[in-house]
Design a protein around this motif. Structure first.
Motif, PDB file in Angstrom:
ATOM      1  N   TYR A 118      -4.251  -5.554   6.463  1.00 35.02           N
ATOM      2  CA  TYR A 118      -4.828  -4.686   5.449  1.00 35.02           C
ATOM      3  C   TYR A 118      -5.037  -5.432   4.139  1.00 35.02           C
ATOM      4  N   VAL A 119      -6.038  -4.977   3.370  1.00 33.91           N
ATOM      5  CA  VAL A 119      -6.152  -5.349   1.970  1.00 33.91           C
ATOM      6  C   VAL A 119      -5.754  -4.116   1.163  1.00 33.91           C
ATOM      7  N   ILE A 120      -4.942  -4.332   0.148  1.00 33.32           N
ATOM      8  CA  ILE A 120      -4.499  -3.255  -0.747  1.00 33.32           C
ATOM      9  C   ILE A 120      -5.253  -3.431  -2.063  1.00 33.32           C
ATOM     10  N   GLY A 121      -5.888  -2.376  -2.530  1.00 36.20           N
ATOM     11  CA  GLY A 121      -6.663  -2.492  -3.756  1.00 36.20           C
ATOM     12  C   GLY A 121      -6.963  -1.144  -4.367  1.00 36.20           C
ATOM     13  N   ASN A 122      -7.887  -1.152  -5.313  1.00 37.92           N
ATOM     14  CA  ASN A 122      -8.297   0.066  -6.002  1.00 37.92           C
ATOM     15  C   ASN A 122      -9.793   0.275  -5.818  1.00 37.92           C
ATOM     16  N   TYR A 123     -10.167   1.445  -5.317  1.00 41.38           N
ATOM     17  CA  TYR A 123     -11.565   1.845  -5.225  1.00 41.38           C
ATOM     18  C   TYR A 123     -11.955   2.395  -6.586  1.00 41.38           C
ATOM     19  N   GLU A 124     -12.998   1.847  -7.165  1.00 40.51           N
ATOM     20  CA  GLU A 124     -13.280   2.052  -8.579  1.00 40.51           C
ATOM     21  C   GLU A 124     -13.451   3.511  -8.991  1.00 40.51           C
ATOM     22  N   PRO A 151      -7.050  -4.019 -13.700  1.00 44.43           N
ATOM     23  CA  PRO A 151      -5.623  -4.366 -13.658  1.00 44.43           C
ATOM     24  C   PRO A 151      -4.838  -3.374 -12.816  1.00 44.43           C
ATOM     25  N   PHE A 152      -3.987  -3.887 -11.932  1.00 50.53           N
ATOM     26  CA  PHE A 152      -3.227  -2.979 -11.064  1.00 50.53           C
ATOM     27  C   PHE A 152      -2.234  -2.142 -11.856  1.00 50.53           C
ATOM     28  N   SER A 153      -1.883  -2.580 -13.067  1.00 52.83           N
ATOM     29  CA  SER A 153      -0.948  -1.805 -13.884  1.00 52.83           C
ATOM     30  C   SER A 153      -1.532  -0.445 -14.273  1.00 52.83           C
ATOM     31  N   GLU A 154      -2.875  -0.292 -14.151  1.00 46.80           N
ATOM     32  CA  GLU A 154      -3.506   0.986 -14.478  1.00 46.80           C
ATOM     33  C   GLU A 154      -3.421   1.989 -13.336  1.00 46.80           C
ATOM     34  N   VAL A 155      -3.099   1.523 -12.133  1.00 45.27           N
ATOM     35  CA  VAL A 155      -3.155   2.413 -10.971  1.00 45.27           C
ATOM     36  C   VAL A 155      -1.861   2.440 -10.159  1.00 45.27           C
ATOM     37  N   GLU A 198       2.780   1.378 -10.299  1.00 48.82           N
ATOM     38  CA  GLU A 198       3.964   1.195 -11.121  1.00 48.82           C
ATOM     39  C   GLU A 198       4.210  -0.252 -11.530  1.00 48.82           C
ATOM     40  N   TYR A 199       3.555  -1.207 -10.875  1.00 53.49           N
ATOM     41  CA  TYR A 199       3.818  -2.619 -11.144  1.00 53.49           C
ATOM     42  C   TYR A 199       3.043  -3.080 -12.371  1.00 53.49           C
ATOM     43  N   LYS A 200       3.691  -3.878 -13.193  1.00 57.05           N
ATOM     44  CA  LYS A 200       3.093  -4.288 -14.460  1.00 57.05           C
ATOM     45  C   LYS A 200       2.750  -5.774 -14.510  1.00 57.05           C
ATOM     46  N   GLU A 201       3.710  -6.639 -14.201  1.00 55.39           N
ATOM     47  CA  GLU A 201       3.500  -8.078 -14.315  1.00 55.39           C
ATOM     48  C   GLU A 201       2.985  -8.698 -13.019  1.00 55.39           C
ATOM     49  N   GLN A 202       3.499  -8.214 -11.877  1.00 57.73           N
ATOM     50  CA  GLN A 202       3.136  -8.775 -10.581  1.00 57.73           C
ATOM     51  C   GLN A 202       3.101  -7.665  -9.547  1.00 57.73           C
TER      52      GLN A 202
END
Length: 332
Positions: free
Chosen positions: A193-199, A224-228, A230-234
């Motif tokens: 799987y790829v984990i990501g954000n659908y815009e 940025p994944f921090s917008e979607v 709980e992870y902030k730095e990594q």
């Protein structure tokens, strides 16, 4: 005197001969090595073989001199040991997201790291059911492209297919174009799987890579994944996936369960041995864990019947109760 043919590369051929034709049960003596070199058009004397072997040992090759089962040399330590190659080959063979063609290629490359004698022993163990394999020959190019996009923090665009039933009861593929911000890849539940954000949405999604094709790495920076999440730095893919059930997403909450001791192994396999045990009786134990509240979790709990009772949260209890009632109604 003119130099004999192949002397500059003789030691390279010697390494290849030791890798290909020797192991602990099949050493070659100096005369046999000379014969192997001669088959490659390279002349050599036995005395020179002893000197070459010493040079290889000095360089760091694990060339073993032995007298059993016969006098000769064999290559000891290799880049991958026999059990490691067996394990990797079996993982490739059983991976559903690797096509039959690529499966044969990868297993062949792994077998190429064995001596011919060890590889021959594996021939009867490399069968696999092609019906269980995907047919997407783009898979490895997709993985490479997604990896590049993740490292360069760029969005990707691709075609994504899902299977559906047509009006004529045929299984057909429905394809649509998607653009996502990719954050990580993971191998879960026999799929990649790829984990990501659908815009269009403020959450994470998981897409099977074997259902993708015509991938493009775009010039646009990822969200940025921090917008979607709980992870902030990594983006912690290990922490994230262990909270999921069958790659179903959902809001994360603290789940408390009471379980029969008979399914302790299944619980540990699913949540790891880091679960917080709250209480233990003669027949049961209670524990709490962070998990995504999803249909996958509901089905997992129901699959264990009366061996599991969800204590909290109430929202999960209600979903399990509703699903159980639906099953009961269906079988009445």
């Amino acid at each position: 005197m003119a130099p004999r043919y192949g002397q500059k590369v003789k030691i390279l051929h010697l390494v290849d001969i030791l890798k290909t034709y020797t192991d602990e049960e099949h050493p070659l003596n100096a005369a046999e090595i000379c014969e192997k070199l001669a088959e490659r058009g390279i002349s050599a004397e036995r005395k020179a073989i002893y000197d070459d072997v010493e040079q290889l040992i000095d360089f760091g090759y694990d060339v073993i001199k032995t007298r059993t089962p016969r006098v000769g040399f064999f290559l000891g330590a290799r880049d991958l040991e026999l059990p490691e190659i067996y394990l990797l080959a079996d993982a490739v063979r059983s991976a559903k997201f690797i096509t039959p063609k690529k499966t044969r290629e990868l297993v062949g490359k792994l077998d190429g790291m064995l001596s011919v004698h060890e590889a021959h022993k594996r021939e009867k163990n490399i069968f696999f059911d092609t019906a269980d394999k995907c047919d997407n020959e783009e898979l490895f190019r997709l993985i490479d492209g997604i990896s590049t996009a993740i490292n360069e923090r760029k969005k990707i665009r691709f075609k994504y297919s899902v299977r559906t039933l047509s009006d004529s009861r045929q299984i057909v593929k429905r394809t649509r174009e998607m653009t996502i911000s990719p954050y990580a890849m993971t191998w879960q539940e026999d799929h990649y799987y790829v984990i990501g954000n659908y815009e269009k949405y403020d959450n994470l999604l998981h897409l099977r890579i074997d259902r993708m094709n015509k991938l493009e790495v775009l010039g646009e920076a990822i969200r940025p994944f921090s917008e979607v999440c709980e992870y902030k730095e990594q983006f912690d893919v290990s922490d994230y996936t262990k909270k999921l059930f069958s790659m179903y997403g959902g809001e994360t909450d603290t789940v408390e369960m009471r379980c029969s001791k008979q399914i302790l192994e299944q619980v540990i396999d699913r949540f790891s041995d880091k679960i917080f045990i709250r209480n233990i009786t003669e027949d049961e134990f209670e524990f709490s864990v962070k998990a995504a509240i999803s249909d996958g979790l509901v089905r997992w709990a129901i699959s264990h019947g009366d061996s599991i009772t969800v204590l909290k949260p109430e929202s999960l209890r209600q979903r399990i109760s509703a699903q159980a009632q639906t099953l009961l109604d269906r079988y009445r």
